[in-house]
Design a protein around this motif. Structure first.
Motif, PDB file in Angstrom:
ATOM      1  N   ARG A 355      81.995  45.224  80.779  1.00 16.28           N
ATOM      2  CA  ARG A 355      82.624  43.816  81.334  1.00 16.28           C
ATOM      3  C   ARG A 355      81.281  42.985  81.330  1.00 16.28           C
ATOM      4  NH1 ARG A 355      87.154  42.850  83.594  1.00 16.28           N
ATOM      5  NH2 ARG A 355      88.947  44.996  83.637  1.00 16.28           N
ATOM      6  N   SER A 358      78.264  42.504  83.380  1.00 14.79           N
ATOM      7  CA  SER A 358      77.533  43.420  83.589  1.00 14.79           C
ATOM      8  C   SER A 358      76.355  43.288  82.261  1.00 14.79           C
ATOM      9  CB  SER A 358      77.854  44.982  83.925  1.00 14.79           C
ATOM     10  OG  SER A 358      78.890  45.178  84.750  1.00 14.79           O
ATOM     11  N   ARG A 359      77.796  43.037  81.377  1.00 18.81           N
ATOM     12  CA  ARG A 359      76.680  42.755  79.981  1.00 18.81           C
ATOM     13  C   ARG A 359      75.722  41.358  79.674  1.00 18.81           C
ATOM     14  NH1 ARG A 359      80.012  43.166  74.033  1.00 18.81           N
ATOM     15  NH2 ARG A 359      78.882  43.869  72.716  1.00 18.81           N
ATOM     16  N   ASP A 362      74.112  39.483  85.762  1.00 17.44           N
ATOM     17  CA  ASP A 362      73.530  40.666  86.379  1.00 17.44           C
ATOM     18  C   ASP A 362      74.832  41.079  87.626  1.00 17.44           C
ATOM     19  OD1 ASP A 362      72.558  42.068  88.534  1.00 17.44           O
ATOM     20  OD2 ASP A 362      70.745  40.553  88.240  1.00 17.44           O
ATOM     21  N   ASP A 363      74.760  42.643  87.185  1.00 21.51           N
ATOM     22  CA  ASP A 363      76.189  42.830  88.048  1.00 21.51           C
ATOM     23  C   ASP A 363      76.065  43.639  89.995  1.00 21.51           C
ATOM     24  OD1 ASP A 363      75.021  45.087  87.532  1.00 21.51           O
ATOM     25  OD2 ASP A 363      76.772  46.237  86.370  1.00 21.51           O
ATOM     26  N   ARG A 367      75.823  38.835  91.371  1.00 17.62           N
ATOM     27  CA  ARG A 367      76.721  39.176  90.314  1.00 17.62           C
ATOM     28  C   ARG A 367      77.950  37.874  90.333  1.00 17.62           C
ATOM     29  NH1 ARG A 367      82.198  39.729  91.702  1.00 17.62           N
ATOM     30  NH2 ARG A 367      81.568  39.489  94.231  1.00 17.62           N
ATOM     31  N   THR A 396      82.605  44.357  87.235  1.00 16.01           N
ATOM     32  CA  THR A 396      82.003  45.133  86.867  1.00 16.01           C
ATOM     33  C   THR A 396      81.634  46.255  86.332  1.00 16.01           C
ATOM     34  OG1 THR A 396      81.079  46.149  88.427  1.00 16.01           O
ATOM     35  CG2 THR A 396      80.669  44.426  88.637  1.00 16.01           C
ATOM     36  N   ASN A 397      81.267  47.282  85.099  1.00 10.96           N
ATOM     37  CA  ASN A 397      81.459  48.454  84.735  1.00 10.96           C
ATOM     38  C   ASN A 397      81.177  49.072  85.485  1.00 10.96           C
ATOM     39  OD1 ASN A 397      81.257  46.893  82.155  1.00 10.96           O
ATOM     40  ND2 ASN A 397      78.986  47.546  81.708  1.00 10.96           N
ATOM     41  N   PRO A 435      76.628  51.679  78.715  1.00  7.25           N
ATOM     42  CA  PRO A 435      76.809  50.421  78.816  1.00  7.25           C
ATOM     43  C   PRO A 435      77.958  49.682  78.226  1.00  7.25           C
ATOM     44  CG  PRO A 435      74.350  51.463  78.108  1.00  7.25           C
ATOM     45  CD  PRO A 435      75.878  51.975  77.672  1.00  7.25           C
ATOM     46  N   ASN A 440      85.126  50.963  80.307  1.00  7.91           N
ATOM     47  CA  ASN A 440      84.723  50.058  81.804  1.00  7.91           C
ATOM     48  C   ASN A 440      85.115  48.955  81.679  1.00  7.91           C
ATOM     49  OD1 ASN A 440      81.905  50.495  82.015  1.00  7.91           O
ATOM     50  ND2 ASN A 440      81.124  50.415  79.780  1.00  7.91           N
ATOM     51  N   ASN A 465      87.493  51.335  90.215  1.00  9.60           N
ATOM     52  CA  ASN A 465      86.112  51.420  90.018  1.00  9.60           C
ATOM     53  C   ASN A 465      85.598  51.653  91.775  1.00  9.60           C
ATOM     54  OD1 ASN A 465      82.975  49.911  90.830  1.00  9.60           O
ATOM     55  ND2 ASN A 465      83.260  49.323  88.175  1.00  9.60           N
TER      56      ASN A 465
END
Length: 577
Positions: A355, A358-359, A362-363, A367, A396-397, A435, A440, A465
């Motif tokens: 995602r 997340s990668r 900043d999740d 976010r 997000t992840n 990660p 994900n 999720n």
């Protein structure tokens, strides 16, 4: 948040280069929306959400495979190219989806998977039936290595490894030969050296275009031409198998095959079609050839250089921190190289990537701000942007617990190989998987705060999720400050401002470790795009005086003074020249 209030228009979206002002939305149907409660997304689930996509403003829907398939690789192993797998619906539902998209001014691009088929495809069933079957050489069959014991390790015709772990060759005891599979052993590679194979593929493609689809995203299309000698591949220290890539990535006849495909399938059709070549390992030099309009190969490439920058040696199971200057160097190089001719796809994520927020963002605390910043920075590059389902919500992840929580064949095979043959513990492998694993991105779209995120009334094929309670479409559609509505504004800007679709690109501050800055320009106007890839305030110096009277057209904070950026802030300014 400030924005220039615009609605998706049609000013720039016609003519041969219509795709330069278009935005593509990828649907991974298994995880998009389930209409019948069986826990798997389907075509009628997609149909029920067409107004959502239309409201978002996207122009094209790229549909990941819905063909008949044993689902070994979630549909990328196709057993019938001209039928729909019952888990997703039927051809009538596909036609209804196509008509629904067209009625709303959107196009449908199908996933074309012709480097390989399923081992259950009738072509392969025939090919495997005997050595003298007429379809034997529709696939790559080879005898064991001389002097070896057939079916034992090391007896494979060469040392190539599969992308899904293990050797790229599977032994068939009934015929005493091996067949090539660059991916799963249930995905045997087609032999494009055989003109009968190419003719059959082109017939199938024409059948879909005649049915009304608007083009194809071509899965690993630059793998279809192999060096017929099948040489050994280089083997890195600690690896069990060699890298066959140098002998099949953009292989010896690839340009010939794509030009032939264009002539046999696309030439002479009077509608605006789209051809996207997914090309792992493609070089800038080859991309220029693939996408040069005068060569008539593909409209754009889908390349992976920038999504390998947070991996040691390109190994996704050895993640490392992304360095922003590396990202700018990579994306900037592709912007410069394809500036005069050719075209590129722009993306942060897809069904094979983690995602985006997340990668690259900043999740946690930031976010929403970072999801918006990533959207603006990506979409305002030169190229055609892709939105992967749920990205427009800031999904997000997923935090997976045990290996039993995963569904992806790539993950499961790697876990088995790493714990069985490479000496890693279960905990070590799970930590490395977290990660960047593909699952994900494959958790279901989060439509609302109800059970299973509104994705299904049944038991989902993969867990939803837990943050669907707070991150979901229902909470965002009517919120003008939401990630979803920020995406609407970014997409509308591409539709209405020619600078975004056609302007020159100039990277600014290439050595800045926190700020991504660039300028887009056409005679008479230019845009300044500033994105803060950090949680700290960042001063920016790109000649403030020159931009002092510029209009703010997009931002994820209330207007501030000067060009200083707050945490994860994006500013887009426009000035007349």
């Amino acid at each position: 948040m400030t924005s220039q209030e615009t609605q998706p228009g049609t000013e720039l979206r016609s003519g041969r280069e219509w795709f330069k002002s278009a935005v593509v939305y990828q649907i991974y149907p298994r995880s998009f929306a389930d209409s019948d409660g069986d826990g798997v997304g389907d075509l009628r689930g997609i149909i029920s959400r067409l107004d959502y996509l239309h409201n978002l403003g996207v122009d094209v829907v790229w549909l990941s495979p819905v063909y008949r398939s044993p689902q070994d690789d979630n549909g990328y192993d196709i057993s019938d190219y001209q039928d729909i797998d019952p888990v997703f619906g039927d051809l009538a539902a596909l036609d209804e989806l196509l008509n629904g998209l067209h009625a709303r001014g959107m196009k449908l691009v199908m996933d074309l998977v012709v480097n390989h088929t399923s081992d259950e495809h009738p072509w392969f069933v025939e090919s495997a039936s005997s050595r003298d079957n007429p379809k034997r050489d529709w696939y790559w069959w080879q005898p064991p290595r001389p002097g070896s014991e057939p079916g034992t390790p090391g007896a494979e015709p060469n040392n190539w490894g599969s992308a899904f772990s293990g050797p790229a060759w599977e032994y068939d005891p009934s015929s005493g030969e091996y067949y090539l599979h660059l991916f799963s052993k249930k995905q045997p590679d087609l032999n494009w050296e055989n003109p009968e194979v190419r003719a059959a593929v082109y017939d199938m493609m024409n059948w879909w275009l005649d049915r009304g689809v608007d083009g194809f995203r071509m899965d690993v299309i630059n793998f279809i031409s192999k060096d017929p000698r099948l040489p050994e591949g280089p083997r890195a220290e600690g690896m069990l198998y060699g890298d066959g890539g140098p002998h099949y990535i953009s292989g010896p006849r690839i340009h010939e095959f794509l030009q032939e495909m264009h002539q046999e399938v696309f030439a002479g059709r009077d509608k605006d079609l789209l051809t996207v070549g997914e090309m792992p390992g493609v070089t800038v030099e080859d991309a220029l050839l693939f996408t040069d309009p005068s060569r008539e190969e593909v409209d754009m490439v889908f390349q992976f250089e920038h999504v390998a920058l947070d991996q040691e040696g390109g190994n996704k199971w050895r993640p490392k921190k992304l360095v922003l200057t590396d990202l700018k160097k990579s994306l900037g190089r592709w912007q410069d190289a394809l500036g005069e001719r050719g075209w590129n796809s722009l993306y942060w994520g897809n069904h094979d990537q983690a995602r985006a927020v997340s990668r690259f963002g900043d999740d946690g605390r930031y976010r929403e701000l970072s999801a918006k910043m990533l959207a603006a920075v990506l979409h305002l590059h030169r190229g055609t942007p892709y939105v992967y389902q749920g990205e427009e919500l800031g999904m997000t992840n997923m935090a997976f617990g045990a290996i039993s929580d995963y569904r992806d064949i790539e993950v499961l095979n790697h876990h088995r190989e790493a714990t069985t043959h490479l000496g890693h513990t279960d905990a070590e492998v799970l930590a490395a998987l977290a990660p960047l694993n593909r699952d994900n991105a494959r958790t279901p779209v989060q439509w609302d705060a109800s059970r299973h995120g509104g994705f299904t009334t049944g038991a989902p094929w993969i867990a939803v999720n837990p943050n669907a309670n707070t991150i979901n479409a229902a909470a965002q559609i009517d919120d003008p400050e939401s990630v979803y509505n920020f995406y609407r504004q970014v997409i509308a800007l591409r539709h209405t401002d020619p600078v975004v679709a056609y302007g020159d690109f100039t990277m600014l501050l290439p050595e800045d470790e926190h700020v991504y800055a660039f300028r887009r320009s056409l005679p008479g106007a230019e845009l300044l795009v500033l994105g803060n890839f950090s949680a700290t305030v960042q001063p920016v110096d790109v000649g403030d005086a020159a931009w002092s009277g510029a209009a703010s057209v997009l931002g994820n904070y209330p207007p501030g003074t000067g060009l200083t950026l707050r945490p994860w802030e994006v500013k887009v300014l426009r000035r007349e020249l």
